[in-house]
Design a protein around this motif. Sequence first.
Motif, mmCIF file in Angstrom:
data_model
loop_
_atom_site.group_PDB
_atom_site.id
_atom_site.type_symbol
_atom_site.label_atom_id
_atom_site.label_comp_id
_atom_site.label_asym_id
_atom_site.label_seq_id
_atom_site.Cartn_x
_atom_site.Cartn_y
_atom_site.Cartn_z
ATOM 1 N N LEU A 67 18.783 29.666 1.260
ATOM 2 C CA LEU A 67 19.618 29.309 0.107
ATOM 3 C C LEU A 67 19.181 30.080 -1.133
ATOM 4 O O LEU A 67 20.024 30.591 -1.885
ATOM 5 C CB LEU A 67 19.536 27.801 -0.146
ATOM 6 C CG LEU A 67 20.332 27.274 -1.354
ATOM 7 C CD1 LEU A 67 21.826 27.556 -1.185
ATOM 8 C CD2 LEU A 67 20.084 25.777 -1.541
ATOM 9 N N LEU A 68 17.877 30.188 -1.346
ATOM 10 C CA LEU A 68 17.372 30.925 -2.510
ATOM 11 C C LEU A 68 17.770 32.391 -2.436
ATOM 12 O O LEU A 68 18.262 32.965 -3.425
ATOM 13 C CB LEU A 68 15.852 30.783 -2.593
ATOM 14 C CG LEU A 68 15.158 31.603 -3.695
ATOM 15 C CD1 LEU A 68 15.628 31.164 -5.076
ATOM 16 C CD2 LEU A 68 13.640 31.493 -3.577
ATOM 17 N N LYS A 102 25.639 14.963 -12.384
ATOM 18 C CA LYS A 102 25.251 14.167 -11.214
ATOM 19 C C LYS A 102 24.334 15.030 -10.362
ATOM 20 O O LYS A 102 24.759 16.040 -9.803
ATOM 21 C CB LYS A 102 26.476 13.743 -10.415
ATOM 22 C CG LYS A 102 26.135 13.015 -9.118
ATOM 23 C CD LYS A 102 27.376 12.790 -8.284
ATOM 24 C CE LYS A 102 27.025 12.187 -6.932
ATOM 25 N NZ LYS A 102 28.232 12.056 -6.065
ATOM 26 N N GLN A 103 23.075 14.641 -10.253
ATOM 27 C CA GLN A 103 22.094 15.423 -9.525
ATOM 28 C C GLN A 103 22.075 15.023 -8.052
ATOM 29 O O GLN A 103 22.072 13.836 -7.723
ATOM 30 C CB GLN A 103 20.698 15.235 -10.127
ATOM 31 C CG GLN A 103 20.556 15.830 -11.522
ATOM 32 C CD GLN A 103 19.182 15.617 -12.098
ATOM 33 O OE1 GLN A 103 18.468 14.721 -11.680
ATOM 34 N NE2 GLN A 103 18.812 16.422 -13.078
ATOM 35 N N GLN A 104 22.018 16.032 -7.200
ATOM 36 C CA GLN A 104 21.983 15.812 -5.759
ATOM 37 C C GLN A 104 20.814 16.584 -5.165
ATOM 38 O O GLN A 104 20.926 17.783 -4.903
ATOM 39 C CB GLN A 104 23.293 16.276 -5.110
ATOM 40 C CG GLN A 104 24.540 15.607 -5.656
ATOM 41 C CD GLN A 104 25.793 16.159 -5.015
ATOM 42 O OE1 GLN A 104 25.913 16.206 -3.790
ATOM 43 N NE2 GLN A 104 26.744 16.581 -5.842
ATOM 44 N N PRO A 105 19.671 15.935 -4.949
ATOM 45 C CA PRO A 105 18.549 16.600 -4.286
ATOM 46 C C PRO A 105 18.941 16.999 -2.870
ATOM 47 O O PRO A 105 19.608 16.245 -2.157
ATOM 48 C CB PRO A 105 17.452 15.526 -4.279
ATOM 49 C CG PRO A 105 17.860 14.546 -5.326
ATOM 50 C CD PRO A 105 19.352 14.558 -5.348
ATOM 51 N N LEU A 106 18.531 18.179 -2.467
ATOM 52 C CA LEU A 106 18.889 18.702 -1.153
ATOM 53 C C LEU A 106 17.700 18.578 -0.209
ATOM 54 O O LEU A 106 16.581 18.992 -0.543
ATOM 55 C CB LEU A 106 19.311 20.170 -1.265
ATOM 56 C CG LEU A 106 20.464 20.454 -2.245
ATOM 57 C CD1 LEU A 106 20.720 21.951 -2.335
ATOM 58 C CD2 LEU A 106 21.727 19.717 -1.834
ATOM 59 N N GLU A 158 28.835 27.600 0.742
ATOM 60 C CA GLU A 158 28.812 27.250 2.163
ATOM 61 C C GLU A 158 27.481 26.605 2.544
ATOM 62 O O GLU A 158 27.441 25.591 3.249
ATOM 63 C CB GLU A 158 29.049 28.502 3.011
ATOM 64 C CG GLU A 158 30.486 29.024 2.963
ATOM 65 C CD GLU A 158 30.641 30.327 3.736
ATOM 66 O OE1 GLU A 158 29.628 30.765 4.344
ATOM 67 O OE2 GLU A 158 31.743 30.901 3.736
ATOM 68 N N LEU A 159 26.392 27.194 2.069
ATOM 69 C CA LEU A 159 25.078 26.639 2.379
ATOM 70 C C LEU A 159 24.871 25.281 1.710
ATOM 71 O O LEU A 159 24.235 24.387 2.280
ATOM 72 C CB LEU A 159 23.985 27.614 1.936
ATOM 73 C CG LEU A 159 23.924 28.943 2.700
ATOM 74 C CD1 LEU A 159 22.821 29.828 2.141
ATOM 75 C CD2 LEU A 159 23.707 28.700 4.190
ATOM 76 N N LEU A 160 25.406 25.106 0.508
ATOM 77 C CA LEU A 160 25.307 23.808 -0.158
ATOM 78 C C LEU A 160 26.074 22.741 0.613
ATOM 79 O O LEU A 160 25.614 21.601 0.753
ATOM 80 C CB LEU A 160 25.847 23.916 -1.595
ATOM 81 C CG LEU A 160 24.961 24.650 -2.607
ATOM 82 C CD1 LEU A 160 25.696 24.824 -3.932
ATOM 83 C CD2 LEU A 160 23.655 23.890 -2.840
ATOM 84 N N LYS A 161 27.216 23.130 1.093
ATOM 85 C CA LYS A 161 28.016 22.182 1.880
ATOM 86 C C LYS A 161 27.301 21.804 3.166
ATOM 87 O O LYS A 161 27.284 20.630 3.568
ATOM 88 C CB LYS A 161 29.384 22.790 2.176
ATOM 89 C CG LYS A 161 30.379 21.803 2.758
ATOM 90 C CD LYS A 161 31.760 22.433 2.851
ATOM 91 C CE LYS A 161 32.781 21.410 3.367
ATOM 92 N NZ LYS A 161 34.139 22.012 3.455
ATOM 93 N N TRP A 180 31.021 18.135 -4.239
ATOM 94 C CA TRP A 180 31.457 18.413 -5.606
ATOM 95 C C TRP A 180 32.928 18.070 -5.747
ATOM 96 O O TRP A 180 33.661 17.926 -4.764
ATOM 97 C CB TRP A 180 31.200 19.871 -5.979
ATOM 98 C CG TRP A 180 31.740 20.877 -5.015
ATOM 99 C CD1 TRP A 180 32.987 21.404 -4.978
ATOM 100 C CD2 TRP A 180 31.029 21.468 -3.917
ATOM 101 N NE1 TRP A 180 33.118 22.290 -3.947
ATOM 102 C CE2 TRP A 180 31.923 22.358 -3.278
ATOM 103 C CE3 TRP A 180 29.728 21.336 -3.416
ATOM 104 C CZ2 TRP A 180 31.567 23.109 -2.173
ATOM 105 C CZ3 TRP A 180 29.373 22.085 -2.325
ATOM 106 C CH2 TRP A 180 30.270 22.954 -1.704
ATOM 107 N N THR A 181 33.322 17.934 -6.972
ATOM 108 C CA THR A 181 34.679 17.501 -7.296
ATOM 109 C C THR A 181 35.415 18.625 -7.997
ATOM 110 O O THR A 181 34.879 19.247 -8.922
ATOM 111 C CB THR A 181 34.650 16.267 -8.215
ATOM 112 O OG1 THR A 181 33.955 15.216 -7.551
ATOM 113 C CG2 THR A 181 36.061 15.808 -8.546
ATOM 114 N N GLU A 182 36.616 18.893 -7.592
ATOM 115 C CA GLU A 182 37.482 19.832 -8.291
ATOM 116 C C GLU A 182 38.355 19.043 -9.255
ATOM 117 O O GLU A 182 38.890 17.987 -8.895
ATOM 118 C CB GLU A 182 38.346 20.604 -7.294
ATOM 119 C CG GLU A 182 37.566 21.499 -6.355
ATOM 120 C CD GLU A 182 38.489 22.284 -5.432
ATOM 121 O OE1 GLU A 182 39.713 22.312 -5.709
ATOM 122 O OE2 GLU A 182 37.998 22.851 -4.454
#
Length: 754
Positions: free
Chosen positions: A547-548, A533-537, A611-614, A620-622
Amino acid sequence: MTSKSLCFRLMREDLKRRVWTIALTFLGFIFTILVPTAIKCSEFMEESAAWNYSVRQRMAANVVELLGANGMAVCVLLAAGVLWAVSGFHYLHNSKKVDFYHSIPVKRRTLFLSVYLDGILVPGLIYLLMQVLSTALAVHAKVGINHIGMIPVQFYVLNMVYYSMLYTTAVLAMMMTGNVVIALLGDLVFWAYGPAVAALRYLYYQWFHTFYETEEGLLNFSRMVRYSSPFADYMYALQILAEGEWRVVDLIGAAAVTAALAVLAFSLYKIRPSEAARKAMAFPKTEMPIKVLLTIPTALAFGMFFQAIRDKAFWLVFGTVFGALLIHCMMEIIYHFDFRKLFHNRVHLGLCMAVAVLLSLAGYYDWYGYDSWLPDPAKVSDAAVIMGYQDNWVTYGGPRKDTVTDLDTGEERDYYSWMYGSGDQYAFEHMKVKDIYSVMEAAKKGVRACEVKRKNAYDSVAFEAEEWERWVICFRMNNGKVVYRTYSIPMDEEMTAVRDTIHDSVEYKQGLYPILTQTASDTVKASFQQYDKQQPLDLDYEQLTRLLNVYQKEFEGLTMDTRRKELPMGTIQFMTREHYEACSQEKDKRYYGMWNRCYYPVYPSFTRTLELLKEAGATWTEIREDTVSSIAIYYDNIDYGALQSVPAQEMEEVVGKELVYEESEDIKELVPALAFQDYFNYNSFYEADMVNYLNVAVTLTEEDGENGAGEAGYRGEDVTRDGSLRFCLDKSKLSEEEMKKYHFDLYEMCGLYD
């Protein structure tokens, strides 16, 4: 002026005696160019109107191909080159005709030129006529000038330049011999000897277990094959032009070689004795060098052949001696036209045998010390190391733009494809490991293993490892020299520690993963992906840069110990400007797959990245018992014969069946053993005992079950048609009771875990 007039008169007289040669050449070109073109043009005119654009384009391409890369016409040119050389100078192989021709009050230069030029000009004019008539037919059939273009002219020029070189080579063979059959064999040697020796050299290196063929080495091999043979050079040039590249430099080079060969042929013609007719070789001094040059490589080839059948030194020597004896005796028979001369020049035979045997044994036993070579650590500046090809998921290369014609509309448009690069080459260019001690330890272990392998023995004391890896090491010396070696290394505890040390170094990672050298200024977009599942930021420049940089730091700090304990929980992509522009131009994003390139793993220990992704809105799913609604297991690939002790009822209930577990108790027991297939492929160092040959599909709860298309509409191979996810099962996370409860013990009984 008188000399020129005389040459033209002699050319006309020469053609009168070669009418049959002209007729054969004429017929050859008619039936390989003109007639096929007429047939294809007729088909195009009669049937193309009934077909769509793409079919008409294909039919037009078939017509144009006959005017360009026409394999039948090439065969005629090859045969014509030999035919015109033999028919023009065959009088040199008859003593009476030689006396007659040389008694004519004409300079030998004029006599040679009159025959030699006829062999180029007449076939060239016939070929030109067929090419012009065929092109006229294609234009008349309305194939289209835009399709034909300069193809007939380009291929005519190329074919005639290389025809002249091949023809001159055949003339040279006629000059060096006194018999037509021997001349034909000599011409074959000129065509094939260079590529054959190049191939033999390549095979010879295969005896060295640490030999590694680089891209530059393969390129040099290709060059050696091409430029050591006029025939191979011709084939390479044809292929290059067929691919659309017009190389004038190659044509100039071929013309220069032709001129040099013509001068050499004329020089031999002038000094050729009249009594050379009906002898095998016109110049006796050439017999010994030619014999040696043919005998030694042939003997080596025979030795390799016998050794490949039976890998013993005895058969290697036997094959080498047999090959030397066979070719040497054949050459003596050919030279003297007498079977009684079978063992003439025994000294030459003995020397050839000795040299060939020594070369064979030197390669077989590595008397050169190639495999045992180790550099002085003080003279090594840095190294590049490729360890076992464990991270083959890394994407190298970049997008390439081509212009293609739409088969439906006929319009030209840009087409993007991924031009894959070599991971080895990338590492050689970017990796600079400074820990020479660890690299040398690996090389020493590889050399020792190579010595054992060469002795055809297995030293269980020295190698107690069950796992072996193939490593490639590139040593960069202080003096600028670069040495490549490949080793088969037993991964015992000592080597595992060495591997961990090299892997954990920043130099190693920066030379293996392109993401670590990617700059923020060249990065335009980021995406997070979990379970396909792709999620563009949506990030501004500063957020993207942060982030990089954070991901690069955490990825550089990824240790082998962490990889053994963790699987990735998702993947992240940082698109370069070039990559993003290529993706933006894709007409149908579902099929080209450009969007799904260059993803890198995100491990649970990458806390700052997460943290930065959030913060950027990624979710995301655990995999927990409350996020999984069902687990479907298909029990396949079981050896029924090995399960005779299993009750028949259990066999019927399980084998070949798909069982779906939806009860909370089952899910609670199975979830800890689940490992997403794709993430397991990202980390082959993860310590797990997977249940092989078992298909597991996991369906998430509705709240977490959006396992579908992202921005590019991509659905990976690890997502099934119904949206469930493909997982592996780690049996080390299950108890013996759970193994039996879910029938995994059946696979253990069949030995499918190993």
